[in-house]
Design a protein around this motif. Structure first.
Motif, PDB file in Angstrom:
ATOM      1  N   MET A   1       0.716  -1.294  -0.068  1.00  0.00           N
ATOM      2  CA  MET A   1       0.084   0.162  -0.024  1.00  0.00           C
ATOM      3  C   MET A   1       0.902   1.406   0.001  1.00  0.00           C
ATOM      4  SD  MET A   1      -3.297  -0.283  -0.051  1.00  0.00           S
ATOM      5  CE  MET A   1      -3.809   1.324   0.689  1.00  0.00           C
ATOM      6  N   ARG A   2       1.829   1.047   0.976  1.00  0.00           N
ATOM      7  CA  ARG A   2       2.572   2.623   0.898  1.00  0.00           C
ATOM      8  C   ARG A   2       3.535   2.614  -0.070  1.00  0.00           C
ATOM      9  NH1 ARG A   2       5.959   3.520   6.459  1.00  0.00           N
ATOM     10  NH2 ARG A   2       3.701   3.100   7.228  1.00  0.00           N
ATOM     11  N   ASP A   3       4.099   1.786  -0.748  1.00  0.00           N
ATOM     12  CA  ASP A   3       5.001   1.867  -2.173  1.00  0.00           C
ATOM     13  C   ASP A   3       3.926   2.334  -3.287  1.00  0.00           C
ATOM     14  OD1 ASP A   3       7.075   0.962  -0.873  1.00  0.00           O
ATOM     15  OD2 ASP A   3       6.934  -0.972  -1.548  1.00  0.00           O
ATOM     16  N   LEU A   4       2.955   1.889  -3.538  1.00  0.00           N
ATOM     17  CA  LEU A   4       1.944   2.157  -4.599  1.00  0.00           C
ATOM     18  C   LEU A   4       1.412   3.737  -4.118  1.00  0.00           C
ATOM     19  CD1 LEU A   4       0.080   1.773  -7.068  1.00  0.00           C
ATOM     20  CD2 LEU A   4      -1.706   0.785  -5.356  1.00  0.00           C
ATOM     21  N   LEU A   5       0.963   3.959  -2.917  1.00  0.00           N
ATOM     22  CA  LEU A   5       0.740   5.320  -2.903  1.00  0.00           C
ATOM     23  C   LEU A   5       1.760   6.445  -3.048  1.00  0.00           C
ATOM     24  CD1 LEU A   5      -1.803   4.569   0.174  1.00  0.00           C
ATOM     25  CD2 LEU A   5      -2.457   5.338  -2.215  1.00  0.00           C
ATOM     26  N   ALA A   6       2.859   6.127  -2.576  1.00  0.00           N
ATOM     27  CA  ALA A   6       4.012   6.765  -2.607  1.00  0.00           C
ATOM     28  C   ALA A   6       4.279   7.131  -4.450  1.00  0.00           C
ATOM     29  CB  ALA A   6       5.272   6.301  -2.121  1.00  0.00           C
ATOM     30  N   ASP A   7       3.911   6.139  -5.165  1.00  0.00           N
ATOM     31  CA  ASP A   7       4.161   6.177  -6.379  1.00  0.00           C
ATOM     32  C   ASP A   7       3.001   7.031  -7.289  1.00  0.00           C
ATOM     33  OD1 ASP A   7       5.591   5.584  -8.981  1.00  0.00           O
ATOM     34  OD2 ASP A   7       3.937   4.131  -9.309  1.00  0.00           O
ATOM     35  N   ARG A   8       1.867   6.707  -6.947  1.00  0.00           N
ATOM     36  CA  ARG A   8       0.695   7.214  -7.651  1.00  0.00           C
ATOM     37  C   ARG A   8      -0.050   8.400  -6.830  1.00  0.00           C
ATOM     38  NH1 ARG A   8      -1.681   3.253 -10.770  1.00  0.00           N
ATOM     39  NH2 ARG A   8      -3.401   4.593 -11.024  1.00  0.00           N
ATOM     40  N   CYS A   9       0.244   8.499  -5.558  1.00  0.00           N
ATOM     41  CA  CYS A   9      -0.572   9.431  -4.883  1.00  0.00           C
ATOM     42  C   CYS A   9       0.184  10.352  -3.806  1.00  0.00           C
ATOM     43  CB  CYS A   9      -1.661   8.673  -3.856  1.00  0.00           C
ATOM     44  SG  CYS A   9      -2.998   9.559  -3.390  1.00  0.00           S
ATOM     45  N   GLY A  10       1.323  11.041  -4.456  1.00  0.00           N
ATOM     46  CA  GLY A  10       2.031  12.092  -3.705  1.00  0.00           C
ATOM     47  C   GLY A  10       1.392  13.136  -3.246  1.00  0.00           C
ATOM     48  N   PRO A  11       2.057  14.091  -2.450  1.00  0.00           N
ATOM     49  CA  PRO A  11       1.361  15.261  -2.234  1.00  0.00           C
ATOM     50  C   PRO A  11       1.059  16.206  -3.449  1.00  0.00           C
ATOM     51  CG  PRO A  11       3.078  14.820  -0.690  1.00  0.00           C
ATOM     52  CD  PRO A  11       2.972  13.719  -1.782  1.00  0.00           C
ATOM     53  N   ASP A  12       1.644  16.488  -4.151  1.00  0.00           N
ATOM     54  CA  ASP A  12       1.553  17.266  -5.549  1.00  0.00           C
ATOM     55  C   ASP A  12       0.637  16.558  -6.318  1.00  0.00           C
ATOM     56  OD1 ASP A  12       3.583  18.695  -4.682  1.00  0.00           O
ATOM     57  OD2 ASP A  12       5.079  17.842  -5.800  1.00  0.00           O
ATOM     58  N   ALA A  13       0.540  15.353  -6.334  1.00  0.00           N
ATOM     59  CA  ALA A  13      -0.870  14.758  -7.285  1.00  0.00           C
ATOM     60  C   ALA A  13      -2.137  14.947  -6.553  1.00  0.00           C
ATOM     61  CB  ALA A  13      -0.463  13.338  -7.485  1.00  0.00           C
ATOM     62  N   VAL A  14      -2.288  14.800  -5.189  1.00  0.00           N
ATOM     63  CA  VAL A  14      -3.389  14.968  -4.240  1.00  0.00           C
ATOM     64  C   VAL A  14      -3.808  16.390  -4.405  1.00  0.00           C
ATOM     65  CG1 VAL A  14      -4.431  14.874  -2.211  1.00  0.00           C
ATOM     66  CG2 VAL A  14      -2.868  13.174  -2.648  1.00  0.00           C
ATOM     67  N   LEU A  15      -2.971  17.220  -4.299  1.00  0.00           N
ATOM     68  CA  LEU A  15      -3.305  18.666  -4.263  1.00  0.00           C
ATOM     69  C   LEU A  15      -3.790  19.261  -5.625  1.00  0.00           C
ATOM     70  CD1 LEU A  15      -3.334  21.366  -2.779  1.00  0.00           C
ATOM     71  CD2 LEU A  15      -0.987  21.747  -3.449  1.00  0.00           C
ATOM     72  N   LYS A  16      -3.216  18.573  -6.803  1.00  0.00           N
ATOM     73  CA  LYS A  16      -3.556  18.846  -8.025  1.00  0.00           C
ATOM     74  C   LYS A  16      -5.019  18.639  -8.292  1.00  0.00           C
ATOM     75  CE  LYS A  16      -2.282  18.317 -13.062  1.00  0.00           C
ATOM     76  NZ  LYS A  16      -1.388  17.646 -13.776  1.00  0.00           N
ATOM     77  N   ARG A  17      -5.163  17.184  -7.874  1.00  0.00           N
ATOM     78  CA  ARG A  17      -6.589  16.463  -8.004  1.00  0.00           C
ATOM     79  C   ARG A  17      -7.713  17.374  -7.285  1.00  0.00           C
ATOM     80  NH1 ARG A  17      -8.888  12.553 -10.556  1.00  0.00           N
ATOM     81  NH2 ARG A  17      -7.011  11.933 -11.367  1.00  0.00           N
ATOM     82  N   ALA A  18      -7.292  17.843  -6.024  1.00  0.00           N
ATOM     83  CA  ALA A  18      -8.180  18.523  -5.217  1.00  0.00           C
ATOM     84  C   ALA A  18      -8.569  19.750  -5.758  1.00  0.00           C
ATOM     85  CB  ALA A  18      -7.408  18.850  -4.033  1.00  0.00           C
ATOM     86  N   GLU A  19      -7.801  20.422  -6.530  1.00  0.00           N
ATOM     87  CA  GLU A  19      -8.155  21.715  -7.264  1.00  0.00           C
ATOM     88  C   GLU A  19      -9.024  21.373  -8.568  1.00  0.00           C
ATOM     89  OE1 GLU A  19      -4.029  22.950  -7.575  1.00  0.00           O
ATOM     90  OE2 GLU A  19      -4.522  24.667  -6.350  1.00  0.00           O
ATOM     91  N   SER A  20      -9.130  20.127  -8.953  1.00  0.00           N
ATOM     92  CA  SER A  20      -9.885  19.811 -10.187  1.00  0.00           C
ATOM     93  C   SER A  20     -11.301  19.692  -9.792  1.00  0.00           C
ATOM     94  CB  SER A  20      -9.307  18.656 -10.863  1.00  0.00           C
ATOM     95  OG  SER A  20      -9.503  17.323 -10.161  1.00  0.00           O
ATOM     96  N   ALA A  21     -12.226  19.217 -10.881  1.00  0.00           N
ATOM     97  CA  ALA A  21     -13.513  18.947 -10.838  1.00  0.00           C
ATOM     98  C   ALA A  21     -13.611  17.794 -10.838  1.00  0.00           C
ATOM     99  CB  ALA A  21     -13.967  19.367 -12.289  1.00  0.00           C
ATOM    100  N   ALA A  22     -12.595  16.637 -10.608  1.00  0.00           N
ATOM    101  CA  ALA A  22     -12.699  15.469 -10.341  1.00  0.00           C
ATOM    102  C   ALA A  22     -11.749  14.980  -9.250  1.00  0.00           C
ATOM    103  CB  ALA A  22     -12.451  14.645 -11.418  1.00  0.00           C
ATOM    104  N   PRO A  23     -12.109  15.370  -7.913  1.00  0.00           N
ATOM    105  CA  PRO A  23     -11.482  15.039  -6.734  1.00  0.00           C
ATOM    106  C   PRO A  23     -10.922  13.493  -6.332  1.00  0.00           C
ATOM    107  CG  PRO A  23     -13.455  15.633  -5.964  1.00  0.00           C
ATOM    108  CD  PRO A  23     -13.427  16.071  -7.472  1.00  0.00           C
ATOM    109  N   TYR A  24     -11.956  12.752  -6.667  1.00  0.00           N
ATOM    110  CA  TYR A  24     -11.809  11.245  -6.552  1.00  0.00           C
ATOM    111  C   TYR A  24     -10.808  11.023  -7.555  1.00  0.00           C
ATOM    112  CZ  TYR A  24     -14.712  10.229  -2.614  1.00  0.00           C
ATOM    113  OH  TYR A  24     -15.373  10.269  -1.384  1.00  0.00           O
ATOM    114  N   ASP A  25      -9.916  10.051  -7.442  1.00  0.00           N
ATOM    115  CA  ASP A  25      -8.983   9.329  -8.264  1.00  0.00           C
ATOM    116  C   ASP A  25      -9.278   7.841  -8.563  1.00  0.00           C
ATOM    117  OD1 ASP A  25      -6.701   8.084  -9.612  1.00  0.00           O
ATOM    118  OD2 ASP A  25      -5.253   9.236  -8.512  1.00  0.00           O
TER     119      ASP A  25
END
Length: 346
Positions: A1-25
């Protein structure tokens, strides 16, 4: 879990998605569901799930909390799945286990296990539902809505309901107003709100633990690197004292969250027994610890902690929104007193 999230769900990616119209990944959710099997953790093997327990779900929630991952694991694979298993709908549970279908329990996120749910939805004689429920988490990412009406649970296709996302403090877990106007529904079975919501509150503590752990670890790394007066900020005695207090809080939160997961996995004695007591202890402690550690993290990061670019604000918002989710700390403490048979004030 931690490895996958580090690769696909870093802070920059989460912040970028939070600013979009589709917050869920939802692509990340498909990967988690199909490759790791998180969607079916709590689903028995005979329904195509992993046959795991609350312990394994707690591990996932802790890691999702560390990443403030915008996926519907808690709303679909925990709350909705628990409600379906209790109601006896094996067919839909099997679909949830695959990860191809997601569900949401249509109750306010702030619903308490210790109070009756607001009766804002009614069932007609023709089997349709009418009414409105506000502040529902996960509804915008769900294909099936599970709607409690009194002591009964109904299922409604998401396309037959109105789901309007409303502004939320937590940018990574949107809430919505769900409305029904003669929506076709299928009765699933009995619904024990206290049992389901207490189970959810006990496991939400693990997500809150993950939030607190990330804030503590990130702050510790920062104060080792940030220099002032030619010294690391972390070398100042006042900062050391604050960090030591936060570390002790997180250690106690870890014990409470994992203790609750252990008893929930063992079955305990339901919401009114040992498992319910452990869940109330964990929920009351971990919610306040997550918020306190996040607030301190913002303060100890100084000016950079106040900026939008630094992800710590996402953790603060998740901690604050989660503090009132499925019962406030005060409500859980009152439940602890009742379940532990503690004497009231003289």
């Amino acid at each position: 879990m931690r490895d996958l999230l580090a690769d696909r769900c870093g802070p920059d990616a989460v912040l970028k998605r939070a600013e979009s119209a589709a917050p869920y990944d939802l692509e990340l959710w498909k990967t988690l569901a199909h490759q790791i099997g998180v969607a079916g953790l709590l689903v028995p093997e005979e329904y195509g799930g992993a046959g795991a327990t609350a312990r394994e779900a707690a591990v996932v929630l802790e890691e999702l909390g560390r990443a403030v991952a915008p996926v519907p694991f808690f709303t679909s694979a925990v709350l909705a799945t628990k409600a379906l298993l209790a109601a006896g709908d094996g067919e839909l549970v099997q679909e949830l286990a695959s990860g191809d279908v997601t569900a949401a329990l249509v109750v306010p996120l702030a619903a308490s296990p210790y109070r009756p749910l607001p009766e804002t939805v009614t069932a007609g004689e023709d089997g349709t539902l009418s009414g409105e429920v506000r502040a529902v988490a996960g509804a915008d990412a769900a294909s099936v809505l599970l709607v409690p009406v009194g002591a009964e649970l109904y299922r409604v296709a998401a396309g037959d309901a109105g789901v309007e996302v409303v502004p939320s403090l937590d940018l990574t877990r949107p809430i919505a107003t769900v409305s029904f106007a003669g929506a076709p529904a299928v009765r699933v079975g009995r619904f024990d709100a206290r049992e389901v919501l207490s189970f959810g509150a006990g496991l939400l503590a693990s997500e809150q633990l993950g939030v607190a752990e990330w804030c503590l670890d990130t702050t510790l790394a920062y104060i080792k690197e940030r220099h002032q007066f030619a010294r690391p900020v972390g070398s100042f005695q006042a900062i050391k004292h604050r960090m030591a207090d936060l570390w002790l809080d997180v250690v106690r939160a870890r014990a409470a969250a994992r203790g609750a997961a252990d008893l929930l996995a063992a079955g305990g004695a339901g919401a009114s027994g040992d498992a319910g007591l452990a869940a109330a202890v964990a929920a009351s402690w971990c919610s306040e610890v997550a918020l306190h550690v996040a607030e301190e993290s913002v303060q100890l990061h100084g000016g950079i902690g106040m900026t939008w670019e630094h992800p710590v604000h996402l953790y603060l918002k998740r901690a604050k929104a989660s503090e009132i989710a499925l019962g406030t700390p005060g409500a859980h403490r009152e439940a602890v007193a009742e379940l532990a048979d503690l004497p009231g004030p003289a």
